[in-house]
Design a protein around this motif. Structure first.
Motif, PDB file in Angstrom:
ATOM      1  N   GLN A  10       0.839  -1.197   0.000  1.00 53.12           N
ATOM      2  CA  GLN A  10       0.000   0.000   0.000  1.00 53.12           C
ATOM      3  C   GLN A  10       0.877   1.251   0.000  1.00 53.12           C
ATOM      4  OE1 GLN A  10      -2.247  -2.324   3.269  1.00 53.12           O
ATOM      5  NE2 GLN A  10      -3.496  -0.484   2.972  1.00 53.12           N
ATOM      6  N   ASN A  11       0.307   2.348  -0.457  1.00 53.66           N
ATOM      7  CA  ASN A  11       1.086   3.589  -0.584  1.00 53.66           C
ATOM      8  C   ASN A  11       1.766   3.996   0.720  1.00 53.66           C
ATOM      9  OD1 ASN A  11       0.602   4.149  -3.332  1.00 53.66           O
ATOM     10  ND2 ASN A  11      -1.451   4.902  -2.824  1.00 53.66           N
ATOM     11  N   PRO A  15       7.907   4.270  -0.167  1.00 50.84           N
ATOM     12  CA  PRO A  15       8.550   5.579  -0.041  1.00 50.84           C
ATOM     13  C   PRO A  15       7.577   6.719  -0.330  1.00 50.84           C
ATOM     14  CG  PRO A  15      10.032   4.047  -1.100  1.00 50.84           C
ATOM     15  CD  PRO A  15       8.727   3.323  -0.944  1.00 50.84           C
ATOM     16  N   GLY A  16       7.587   7.730   0.549  1.00 50.45           N
ATOM     17  CA  GLY A  16       6.646   8.841   0.446  1.00 50.45           C
ATOM     18  C   GLY A  16       5.401   8.638   1.287  1.00 50.45           C
ATOM     19  N   GLU A  85     -10.110   4.732   3.317  1.00 51.30           N
ATOM     20  CA  GLU A  85     -10.479   5.632   2.214  1.00 51.30           C
ATOM     21  C   GLU A  85      -9.423   6.682   1.883  1.00 51.30           C
ATOM     22  OE1 GLU A  85     -15.104   5.824   1.679  1.00 51.30           O
ATOM     23  OE2 GLU A  85     -14.602   6.629   3.653  1.00 51.30           O
ATOM     24  N   SER A  86      -8.268   6.643   2.580  1.00 51.62           N
ATOM     25  CA  SER A  86      -7.212   7.603   2.235  1.00 51.62           C
ATOM     26  C   SER A  86      -6.397   7.053   1.068  1.00 51.62           C
ATOM     27  CB  SER A  86      -6.298   7.855   3.433  1.00 51.62           C
ATOM     28  OG  SER A  86      -5.518   6.697   3.701  1.00 51.62           O
ATOM     29  N   ARG A  87      -5.654   7.930   0.416  1.00 60.45           N
ATOM     30  CA  ARG A  87      -4.780   7.508  -0.677  1.00 60.45           C
ATOM     31  C   ARG A  87      -3.698   6.568  -0.154  1.00 60.45           C
ATOM     32  NH1 ARG A  87      -0.237   8.695  -2.847  1.00 60.45           N
ATOM     33  NH2 ARG A  87       0.024   7.944  -4.976  1.00 60.45           N
ATOM     34  N   PRO A  93       0.121   2.108  -6.950  1.00 59.10           N
ATOM     35  CA  PRO A  93      -0.414   2.094  -8.319  1.00 59.10           C
ATOM     36  C   PRO A  93       0.361   1.190  -9.280  1.00 59.10           C
ATOM     37  CG  PRO A  93       0.571   4.232  -7.781  1.00 59.10           C
ATOM     38  CD  PRO A  93       0.485   3.456  -6.514  1.00 59.10           C
ATOM     39  N   ASP A  94       1.612   0.887  -8.973  1.00 61.48           N
ATOM     40  CA  ASP A  94       2.393   0.011  -9.865  1.00 61.48           C
ATOM     41  C   ASP A  94       2.141  -1.474  -9.607  1.00 61.48           C
ATOM     42  OD1 ASP A  94       3.487   2.256 -10.968  1.00 61.48           O
ATOM     43  OD2 ASP A  94       5.319   2.176  -9.762  1.00 61.48           O
TER      44      ASP A  94
END
Ligand SMILES: [Zn+2]
Length: 208
Positions: A10-11, A15-16, A85-87, A93-94
């Motif tokens: 998950q995002n 990194p980030g 529900e957060s980004r 996405p990859d």
């Protein structure tokens, strides 16, 4: 029968993200190479409400990475992460998710954290994964994803305890590494009977 279990890519764990695993996104390329070879692909998704007990921000005078004692034992406190529900809670996405059959969400009960894909941290509340695997006659589980020293380790240990042949795909996991916790996790998994394999060796075995 065998299954690929992709833990928490998950995002927020990349990194980030809010709880970034160093080089966490390095797991994505090997996982994307592997998943087309599996008929059974399962993903987990850390999915917390804002008032989750694992967030340091919900405890007075506590900082991220402090520990507290809960009914079920020691709990590391984390920065707020993977909020529903957060980004940050979305899959990276990859990550190719087209081969995924089922997504198991975990950590949605405010009062208990959930590292393992099989059981919440109270070690009693099931996620339903074992029932799913058993209904498909799956006897061997290949584990990849994030993070080696927490959700991956707890999943691998529960997989062994639940009676599955369990493989860790070593080039498709990354750890947070607090106080040598990756090395300790690798030893715990090894001692429990988890087998270690690399994706390049695994693919030719699956490709028939
Ligand atoms: Zn979490």
């Amino acid at each position: 029968m065998y299954a690929l279990l992709i833990i928490d890519v998950q995002n927020d764990f990349c990194p980030g993200g809010k709880l970034a695993v160093p080089d966490g996104d390095d797991v994505i390329a090997p996982i994307n190479k592997l998943s087309p070879f599996f008929e059974n692909v399962i993903q987990t998704q850390d999915w917390h409400p804002n008032n989750h007990t694992s967030f340091a921000s919900n405890h007075k005078n506590k900082n991220p990475y402090d520990t507290i004692d809960l009914d079920y034992g020691k709990q590391v406190l984390w920065p707020n992460h993977c909020v529903q529900e957060s980004r940050g809670a979305e899959f990276h996405p990859d990550l190719e998710t087209i081969h995924t059959n089922i997504i198991i969400r975990k950590g949605f009960r405010p009062e208990v954290d959930s590292y393992s894909a099989f059981f919440e941290n109270d070690k009693a509340t099931s996620t339903g994964l074992k029932g799913y695997l058993d209904s498909l006659n799956i006897s061997t589980v290949f584990i990849c994803g994030l993070a080696t020293d927490f959700c991956v380790k707890w999943t691998a240990l529960d997989s062994i305890k639940s009676g599955y042949n369990t493989y860790l795909i070593c080039d498709a996991v990354k750890g947070i590494d607090i106080d040598n916790s990756v090395q300790i996790a690798m030893k715990e998994m090894y001692d429990a009977g988890v087998e270690f394999i690399l994706s390049d060796y695994l693919i030719p075995l699956l490709d028939n």
